[in-house]
Each structure stands twice: as structure tokens, then as C-alpha cells.
Design an enzyme around this catalytic site. Structure first.
Site, short mmCIF file in Angstrom:
data_model
loop_
_atom_site.label_atom_id
_atom_site.label_comp_id
_atom_site.label_asym_id
_atom_site.label_seq_id
_atom_site.Cartn_x
_atom_site.Cartn_y
_atom_site.Cartn_z
CB SER A 129 -0.87 -0.02 1.26
OG SER A 129 -1.37 1.26 1.54
CD GLU A 131 -1.66 5.14 5.66
OE1 GLU A 131 -2.33 5.71 4.76
OE2 GLU A 131 -1.48 5.65 6.78
CE1 TYR A 155 -3.98 -1.69 5.65
CE2 TYR A 155 -2.99 0.35 4.85
CZ TYR A 155 -3.57 -0.88 4.60
OH TYR A 155 -3.73 -1.30 3.30
CG PHE A 194 -12.62 2.75 3.20
CD1 PHE A 194 -11.28 2.79 3.59
CD2 PHE A 194 -13.32 1.57 3.38
CE1 PHE A 194 -10.65 1.67 4.12
CE2 PHE A 194 -12.71 0.44 3.91
CZ PHE A 194 -11.37 0.49 4.28
NE ARG A 284 -7.67 8.40 8.94
CZ ARG A 284 -7.74 7.68 7.86
NH1 ARG A 284 -6.66 7.43 7.18
NH2 ARG A 284 -8.90 7.22 7.44
#
Ligand code: NAP
Ligand code: GDD
Length: 332
Positions: A129, A131, A155, A194, A284
Site C-alpha cells: 500500500s 500508506e 496499518y 472509507f 487521525r
């Protein structure tokens, strides 16, 4: 000639369902693993329509249960393994960090071990990912295969560990194991928590008078959004390449959450500012501010190009949520 066999973890997810569809169209025998849910109706809703199209099996298993993985890999003896199963929600990974690490890292290792010992000639795809990059960006504003990786969420850390162990198994044991480093990809099948699905669903509901407002978190982060249908094509191409490697898959464009709101509400000539509110609970602890992927290497090596652009993605998602609401109203 016998058909090629594919085994997919995370079959019931957004990507698993589109990938199964794509491989069935390519005449593969497709096998997948699903998890047991207490609400049995919800465990295979994204793939139930595929049994009529030739999906062979959707067997129970779990990445955290090596016995189930060994059993299924030995049963199928796949030519291609796609490891899509994961706890895939970034904000929720702050709430359940240990489960996220276990599933995404130890789960990947469990599957790699089954692959290495049972069918080492198969080709293995790991769902890595964007991310993993965290807030690292090259001087031209893009992330690519060579950009440093400094993830900013449990994650992202889990995906980086899995990425590393896949490379390690490739180099140590001569396996055909590749990482697809996919940037955000969305669709009408995207989970409703999401941001793109939340906005598309919210805009459609507000337009139909079913909802008054939409509450989001950070509107000023940027993502490189593509369509999941395009990205599962890339997964398959990665496993057909002449050698295993790392491949960035992206649209090369970056838009803010605010841009997505503007486009989704604009579909109905509405101004998102009249409806969108913010609540810190959707923020977040540490935010990834901007993603923009340079997929030049993949486009050239795999001959891959996306079919959907940003506006077509937004339209597909908003119109699909509108149809869903209208169908529900007719059936009620
Ligand atoms: P998704 O819709 O959340 O699907 C994840 C799948 O993993 C679901 O089928 C889920 O099953 C399954 N799963 C969760 N925990 C599991 C476990 N312990 N054992 C076995 N299966 C488990 O995610 P997606 O969007 O399709 O993404 C597919 C993969 O690509 C994921 O690995 C994700 O991290 C990665 N990825 C996604 C994107 C993106 O933008 N979509 C970008 C880069 C990478 P349940 O339905 O039973 O929970
Ligand atoms: N989920 C969510 N909900 N996100 C919100 C909200 C909200 O109400 N409001 C603002 N956002 C912002 C988030 O802070 C983030 O900056 C951005 O919207 C995108 O959030 P998500 O849609 O949850 O996706 P993600 O980028 O965190 O993660 C997705 O993409 C990764 C690839 O970069 C997931 O699909 C991951 O599995 C994937 O690896």
C-alpha cells in the site's frame, strides 16, 4: 489445456470481488477464502453473484489460522496466489493495532509459509500500500518504488513489515513473489466507512432527502484515487510479468477530500459546504497528508493504463449509491 488456478485471500472484500470477476473472465478457476461472520448473510454479499459465473469455492479460513491456510493451499494447489486479506482501515488500525499487525503481518507470513512448502512454483501477489510511504515525498512531489517508506499508522507499519517479508522470501527462496504498491482505489463496492464511499453515499442520500448533513474528519488531506476495476487488472498483470518485482499502481493525480466532496455534491448541483460538517472523532492521531503516485514503471513494464479518471470514478460511485437507495425504497 487445463485452466490456471487462482487462490484469493480477502475474496469477500472490494478488491477480492473485482479480482475474482476479472480472473473468471480470463477463464481461470477461481478459489477464495472467506471468514466466518455471525451474520451469515453479510459474509459473501460482494461475491455471491459470482457462483453463477463459475466461482469454484469460497471456503472458510482465516489468515490467523495456519491450519486453514495450509488446508486450502494444499487442496487448490494454485498457480497464482493473491494475498488481499487484511484489516485494511487506517483509522481503525489505531483502535485495534495488535489485530492489525497479527492479520497483516503474521497472516502474510502464514500464507508465505504455505506457499513456500506446498506450491513454490506458484506466483504470489502481496497487496502492499501507498500508506507505507507515510509523509515521504520525492522532490518532484511524487512517491515511487524508490521513495523512502516511513509509515504513520499501525496499518502502514503492518503493510511495510509484510512488504519486507515478501521481498525476503523472494530473495531467500527464489520465489516469484511480487508487491503491488497500490494507491487508493475505490468503487461502488467500497466499504461505507472509507471517505469516498461515505461522501458518495452522503451526497446521494442528501439529494434524495434521506439525510440532512454529512460528518467527516480532515478535508485537507490529498489522495491519489483510482477505480478498483482498473487496479485489479494491474494485480493480474504483475503476476504475468517475466520476473517478480515491486510495482506502483496509481492515477498520477492527487485530489483533496474537499475536491471529492465538491465533485460528489456537484453531481447534483449542490454545494458541499451547505451539508458537510467536521467532527474530531474522524481525525487521525497522525495523518498522512498527501499521496501522489508515479506509476510510470508499471505503465511501461506491464502495459497498464487506467480506464477511469477522477470524475468518472466519482460519478460511478454517486450514481450507484443513488440506485441502491431507489431500489431499497422500491423493495420496502
Ligand atoms: P477490504 O474491502 O477491507 O477487504 C479486506 C478483506 O480481508 C475482506 O475480505 C476481509 O474479510 C478480509 N480479512 C480481514 N481480516 C482477515 C483475516 N484475519 N483473515 C482472512 N481474511 C481477512 O479491502 P480492499 O479495499 O479490498 O483491499 C484489498 C487489499 O489491498 C487489502 O490488503 C488492503 O490493505 C490492500 N490495499 C487496498 C487499497 C485500497 O485503496 N483499496 C490500497 C492499497 C492496498 P471480512 O469481510 O470478513 O472482514
Ligand atoms: N475514513 C474516513 N472517514 N476518512 C476521512 C474522513 C472520514 O469521515 N474524513 C476525512 N477523511 C480522510 C482521512 O483522514 C484520510 O486522510 C482520507 O480521508 C482517506 O481516508 P480513507 O478513505 O479511510 O483511506 P486511507 O487513505 O486512510 O486508506 C486507504 O488507502 C490506502 C492506500 O493509500 C485504505 O484503502 C487502505 O487500505 C489503503 O492501503
Amino acid at each position: 489445456m487445463s485452466k490456471r488456478k487462482a487462490f484469493i485471500t480477502g475474496l469477500s472484500g472490494q478488491d477480492g470481488s473485482y479480482l475474482a470477476e476479472h480472473l473468471l473472465e480470463k477463464d481461470y478457476e477461481v478459489y477464495g477464502m472467506i471468514r466466518r461472520h455471525s451474520d451469515a448473510e453479510s459474509q459473501d454479499t460482494r461475491v455471491v453473484h459470482l457462483f453463477d459465473k463459475g466461482l469454484i469455492e469460497a471456503d472458510y479460513g482465516d489468515l490467523l489460522d495456519p491450519s486453514s491456510i495450509n488446508r486450502l493451499v494444499a487442496l487448490v494447489k494454485p498457480d497464482e496466489i493473491y494475498n488481499l486479506g487484511a484489516q485494511s482501515h487506517v483509522r481503525i488500525s489505531f483502535d485495534i493495532p495488535q489485530f492489525t499487525m497479527q492479520t497483516n503481518v503474521v497472516g502474510t507470513l502464514n500464507l508465505l509459509e504455505a506457499y513456500r512448502t506446498i506450491c513454490p512454483t506458484a506466483h504470489f501477489y502481496q497487496a502492499s500500500s501507498s500508506e507505507m510511504f507515510g509523509n515521504e515525498i520525492d522532490s518532484d512531489g511524487f512517491q515511487r518504488e524508490t521513495t523512502a517508506m516511513k509509515p504513520v499508522s499501525p496499518y502502514g507499519c503492518s503493510k511495510l513489515a509484510a512488504y519486507c517479508i515478501v521481498r525476503n522470501y523472494r530473495n531467500s527462496y527464489g520465489l516469484f513473489a511480487s508487491n503491488g504498491i497500490l494507491f487508493n482505489h475505490e468503487s461502488p463496492r467500497r466499504g461505507a466507512n472509507f471517505v469516498t464511499a461515505k461522501i458518495a453515499r452522503g451526497a446521494a442520500a442528501i439529494n434524495l432527502g434521506l439525510q440532512d448533513a454529512l460528518t467527516l474528519g480532515n478535508l485537507d488531506s490529498y489522495r491519489d484515487w483510482g477505480h478498483a476495476k482498473d487496479y485489479v487488472r494491474a494485480m493480474h498483470l504483475i503476476l504475468q510479468h517475466h520476473e517478480p518485482d515491486e510495482f506502483v499502481i496509481s492515477s498520477k493525480e492527487s485530489h483533496s477530500v474537499r475536491d471529492f466532496c465538491h465533485a460528489a455534491f456537484g453531481y447534483y448541483d449542490l454545494d458541499y459546504k451547505d451539508y458537510v460538517k467536521q467532527d474530531p472523532k474522524f481525525m487521525r492521531p497522525e495523518e498522512l497528508k498527501k499521496l501522489q503516485g508515479d506509476s510510470s514503471k508499471s505503465r511501461k513494464a506491464l502495459d497498464w493504463e487506467p480506464d477511469y479518471n477522477f470524475s468518472e470514478l466519482v460519478e460511478d460511485m454517486v450514481s450507484s449509491w443513488e440506485s441502491r437507495f431507489k431500489t431499497e425504497a422500491r423493495e420496502a
